[in-house]
Design a protein around this motif. Structure first.
Motif, PDB file in Angstrom:
ATOM      1  N   UNK A 265       0.410  -0.923  -0.378  1.00 40.92           N
ATOM      2  CA  UNK A 265      -0.289   0.061  -0.597  1.00 40.92           C
ATOM      3  C   UNK A 265       1.051   1.036  -0.337  1.00 40.92           C
ATOM      4  N   UNK A 269       0.631   4.394  -3.004  1.00 40.78           N
ATOM      5  CA  UNK A 269       0.626   5.759  -2.582  1.00 40.78           C
ATOM      6  C   UNK A 269       1.762   6.495  -3.076  1.00 40.78           C
ATOM      7  N   UNK A 273       0.744   9.872  -5.476  1.00 42.24           N
ATOM      8  CA  UNK A 273       1.301  11.105  -5.163  1.00 42.24           C
ATOM      9  C   UNK A 273       1.860  12.135  -5.591  1.00 42.24           C
ATOM     10  N   UNK A 276       1.876  14.753  -8.105  1.00 38.27           N
ATOM     11  CA  UNK A 276       0.351  14.813  -8.063  1.00 38.27           C
ATOM     12  C   UNK A 276       0.036  16.948  -7.901  1.00 38.27           C
ATOM     13  N   UNK A 277      -0.769  17.218  -9.046  1.00 36.05           N
ATOM     14  CA  UNK A 277      -1.793  18.290  -8.876  1.00 36.05           C
ATOM     15  C   UNK A 277      -2.845  18.710  -8.206  1.00 36.05           C
ATOM     16  N   UNK A 279      -5.640  16.516  -7.500  1.00 35.45           N
ATOM     17  CA  UNK A 279      -5.823  14.939  -7.208  1.00 35.45           C
ATOM     18  C   UNK A 279      -7.254  14.918  -8.160  1.00 35.45           C
ATOM     19  N   UNK A 292      -8.833  11.302  -5.607  1.00 37.40           N
ATOM     20  CA  UNK A 292      -9.917  10.650  -5.171  1.00 37.40           C
ATOM     21  C   UNK A 292     -10.802   9.789  -4.832  1.00 37.40           C
ATOM     22  N   UNK A 294      -9.579   6.707  -5.483  1.00 38.00           N
ATOM     23  CA  UNK A 294      -9.368   5.425  -5.682  1.00 38.00           C
ATOM     24  C   UNK A 294      -9.417   4.807  -4.688  1.00 38.00           C
ATOM     25  N   UNK A 295      -9.364   3.342  -4.974  1.00 34.79           N
ATOM     26  CA  UNK A 295      -9.409   2.763  -4.202  1.00 34.79           C
ATOM     27  C   UNK A 295      -8.481   1.495  -3.766  1.00 34.79           C
ATOM     28  N   UNK A 296      -7.579   1.281  -2.582  1.00 31.13           N
ATOM     29  CA  UNK A 296      -6.800   0.865  -2.622  1.00 31.13           C
ATOM     30  C   UNK A 296      -7.035  -0.952  -1.488  1.00 31.13           C
TER      31      UNK A 296
ATOM     32  N   UNK B  23       3.543  14.745  -1.403  1.00 27.52           N
ATOM     33  CA  UNK B  23       2.110  13.984  -1.172  1.00 27.52           C
ATOM     34  C   UNK B  23       2.679  13.412   0.665  1.00 27.52           C
ATOM     35  N   UNK B  25       1.795  11.249   3.673  1.00 30.44           N
ATOM     36  CA  UNK B  25       1.380   9.387   3.520  1.00 30.44           C
ATOM     37  C   UNK B  25       0.774   9.037   5.459  1.00 30.44           C
ATOM     38  N   UNK B  26      -0.152   9.030   5.937  1.00 30.33           N
ATOM     39  CA  UNK B  26      -0.607   8.936   7.391  1.00 30.33           C
ATOM     40  C   UNK B  26       0.235   7.685   7.395  1.00 30.33           C
ATOM     41  N   UNK B  59      -4.717  19.666  -0.941  1.00 38.01           N
ATOM     42  CA  UNK B  59      -5.714  18.377  -1.222  1.00 38.01           C
ATOM     43  C   UNK B  59      -5.516  17.553  -0.002  1.00 38.01           C
ATOM     44  N   UNK B  61      -7.213  13.658   0.395  1.00 33.61           N
ATOM     45  CA  UNK B  61      -7.252  12.680  -0.322  1.00 33.61           C
ATOM     46  C   UNK B  61      -7.956  11.090   1.315  1.00 33.61           C
ATOM     47  N   UNK B  63      -9.598   8.894   1.022  1.00 34.66           N
ATOM     48  CA  UNK B  63      -9.199   7.353   1.062  1.00 34.66           C
ATOM     49  C   UNK B  63      -7.467   7.298   0.509  1.00 34.66           C
ATOM     50  N   UNK B  64      -6.689   7.551   0.210  1.00 32.85           N
ATOM     51  CA  UNK B  64      -5.497   7.399   0.301  1.00 32.85           C
ATOM     52  C   UNK B  64      -4.755   7.932   1.738  1.00 32.85           C
ATOM     53  N   UNK B  65      -5.306   8.107   2.414  1.00 38.19           N
ATOM     54  CA  UNK B  65      -4.870   8.920   3.657  1.00 38.19           C
ATOM     55  C   UNK B  65      -3.877   9.698   3.854  1.00 38.19           C
ATOM     56  N   UNK B  66      -3.829  10.985   2.806  1.00 39.66           N
ATOM     57  CA  UNK B  66      -2.621  11.066   2.423  1.00 39.66           C
ATOM     58  C   UNK B  66      -3.440  13.290   2.281  1.00 39.66           C
ATOM     59  N   UNK B  68      -1.800  16.283  -0.385  1.00 39.13           N
ATOM     60  CA  UNK B  68      -1.209  16.319  -1.040  1.00 39.13           C
ATOM     61  C   UNK B  68      -0.868  18.076  -0.955  1.00 39.13           C
TER      62      UNK B  68
END
Lengths: 460, 122
Positions: A265, A269, A273, A276-277, A279, A292, A294-296, B23, B25-26, B59, B61, B63-66, B68
């Protein structure tokens, strides 16, 4: 080719940029089954470098490494039914094809290879015609029309999407050589072809775009350049990403089991990112993907499933990447040792700038950095450590006048005998003067490009 | 407890012209809301005040716990124009991770399990 409708289509990444690891494409082909090999060679500034090469030699202007690679892999490609999709054509896809045809004559394969070339992205040869037709090609960042720098433009290429790649694959090409295709289209082009996704199936095409974004930087999706538990990774022979895609748009990111690195993951991930501008607005010629959605799902064993990707209709305009001459620059370095390495480097900088002043040399920019004392993070790195073993003085200039920049390059070496003490690191000689290629992003109506795109297939 | 961001998150950075993106990410689901609350665009702008000459956009996210971040006017003109050693902002990820955040201790320990710091700190 998938032999059953349920088997996923496997698109492997073999190069993330021009200059990437030469062994990667071979390992992708030989360490396990794949259907497509995508090779990305083009960054924003690559086209202007290739254009310079073509100016000097009309048979140049493409990624020459690519020809060697295809030659080496040709027997495997034919026997395994693997197809190659690449933007190695640069500013001269025809010359790339000619080199392939000529050199493949000596390679023993059970049948000839079908090579497709894609032309039409190159606006340089008809730039004045395009401008005269009222396309101003305004800079997306500054709003200025291109006419302000027209005389200095060296390359202008529109970003093509999957269209021409699809045409080439439908004509049974084994090797597709494009110019400025988007990096992501090299992955989702084959997926649209295999699954027959409709041109307005925005969600599935967006899923292909996400797959393409994961593939386009090579090992970066497999633990390369990762901050996540990086000490644990064996990167001597890293895996490069492989997308195992299904017809519904879901896919699994993986790598060959015998190669190093890691797919989890975190690795996916981090790549998602990267660069990325906004998202929710990942714009490509074929759709706008929303990252935003996307499911992983980390499945373990170097497998990550990606689902849920949503997309929106494609934009009306295509992006154009333009390069223009922006003066000259040079960088010189010298290394100062303990004790007081940083203080000595600062003193040397003062001497050098004083000499430039007395010579009356002015530049658009002079920049001094102290490698080992905050060159990357600036004041965030804290005050320089007086006991640091060494510090590299790195001083750079940029200006319109080549002669002045060249004069600067002669002021580094004198610091060795006529500057602060315990200095080394000058073995490479005088710094080189480089021409600056500035970047000018713009937009253009699709028709201007799509009306002239040509796909040609040759057997070799 | 006050910890540097690298205890609870990791990051990757890159460039688009003169804009750098980072980016963040947690490591864990539970840390992500603390990043959302504490690592604001204003704080990131302040953190990078000597590097970033323009504005900072953020931004989310989930869904990615992120998160940006776009750091405008941060790369000395970008591309080949830039004279910076790190003209593509490749090390800005690590620079952001220097920032200090306040995160409940048990959540830091949860993150340590994922990041591997629990093994290294023993």
């Amino acid at each position: 080719m998938p032999d059953s409708p349920d088997r996923p289509v496997r698109v492997a990444s073999g190069q993330g940029f021009w200059g990437d690891w030469q062994e990667a494409p071979k390992l992708q082909v030989r360490r396990g089954p794949i259907d497509y090999l995508m090779l990305d060679y083009l960054a924003e500034i690559t086209m202007s470098i290739l254009e310079k090469q073509r100016e000097r030699d009309p048979t140049a202007g493409y990624a020459r490494d690519f020809v060697d690679m295809v030659l080496d892999l040709a027997p495997d490609l034919v026997s395994e039914g693997i197809r190659v999709v690449s933007n190695a054509g640069g500013v001269n896809p025809d010359a790339c094809r000619d080199a392939l045809v000529q050199r493949l004559a000596d390679v023993d394969t059970v049948r000839p290879l079908r090579i497709a070339t894609v032309r039409g992205d190159d606006l340089m040869s008809r730039l004045d015609e395009v401008l005269a037709a009222g396309h101003e090609l305004r800079n997306m960042e500054t709003g200025e029309p291109l006419s302000t720098v027209r005389e200095r433009v060296t390359a202008a290429n529109a970003y093509m999407g999957a269209g021409p790649i699809l045409q080439a694959l439908r004509q049974e090409a084994d090797v597709v050589v494009t110019g400025r295709s988007t990096d992501t289209a090299l992955t989702y082009g084959p997926l649209i072809h295999e699954f027959g996704w409709k041109a307005d199936d925005w969600n599935r095409i967006a899923a292909g775009v996400v797959a393409g974004h994961i593939n386009e930087c090579g090992a970066q999706a497999c633990g390369g350049n990762t901050l996540f538990r990086w000490r644990e990774l064996d990167l001597i022979e890293p895996g490069y990403p492989i997308i195992e895609a299904s017809a519904d748009g879901s896919f699994v990111v993986t790598k060959h089991a015998s190669l190093g690195g890691r797919v989890n993951w975190a690795s996916v991930t981090e790549q998602l990112v990267y660069e990325m501008g906004d998202p929710t607005e990942y714009i490509t010629p074929d759709c706008v993907a929303d990252f935003s959605t996307i499911r992983l799902e980390d499945l373990g064993d170097d497998r990550v499933r990606v689902t849920g990707v949503e997309g929106r209709p494609r934009p009306e305009l295509l992006k154009v990447s333009i390069a223009y001459r922006g003066g000259y620059k040079a960088t010189g370095t010298l290394t100062y040792s303990y004790p007081d390495a940083y203080e000595k480097a600062v003193a040397a900088d003062r001497v050098l700038r004083g000499r430039l002043d007395r010579l009356g040399l002015e530049f658009d920019e002079i920049r001094t950095e102290y490698v080992g004392a905050g060159a990357c993070h600036g004041p965030l790195a804290g005050p320089p450590d007086p006991s640091v073993p060494e510090v590299e003085l790195r001083i750079s200039v940029r200006g319109e006048d080549r002669a002045r920049v060249k004069r600067f390059t002669r002021e580094l070496a004198p610091l060795i005998l006529a500057g602060p003490p315990t200095v080394t690191g000058f073995a490479a000689g005088r710094p080189r003067v480089h021409e600056v290629m500035a970047y000018w992003p713009a937009l253009i109506e699709r028709d201007v490009v799509e009306s002239v795109v040509q796909v040609e297939v040759t057997e070799a | 407890m006050k910890v540097p961001l690298w205890r609870v998150a990791f990051a990757r950075s890159g460039d688009k012209g003169d804009t750098a993106n980072v980016g963040l990410i947690a490591f864990t689901e539970s840390v992500y809301p603390f990043l959302v609350d504490n690592v604001t665009a204003d704080k990131v702008k302040q953190h990078f005040k000597d590097i970033c000459r323009g504005s900072v956009d953020r931004y989310e996210l989930p869904n990615l716990r992120a998160l940006n971040f776009l750091l405008h006017e941060s790369l000395g003109g970008g591309g080949t124009v830039s004279l910076m050693l790190d003209a593509q902002g490749k090390t800005f990820s690590a620079a952001l991770l220097r920032m200090e955040v306040d995160v409940p201790e048990e959540l830091v320990h949860e993150a340590d399990e994922v990041s591997g710091w629990s093994e290294r700190l023993e």
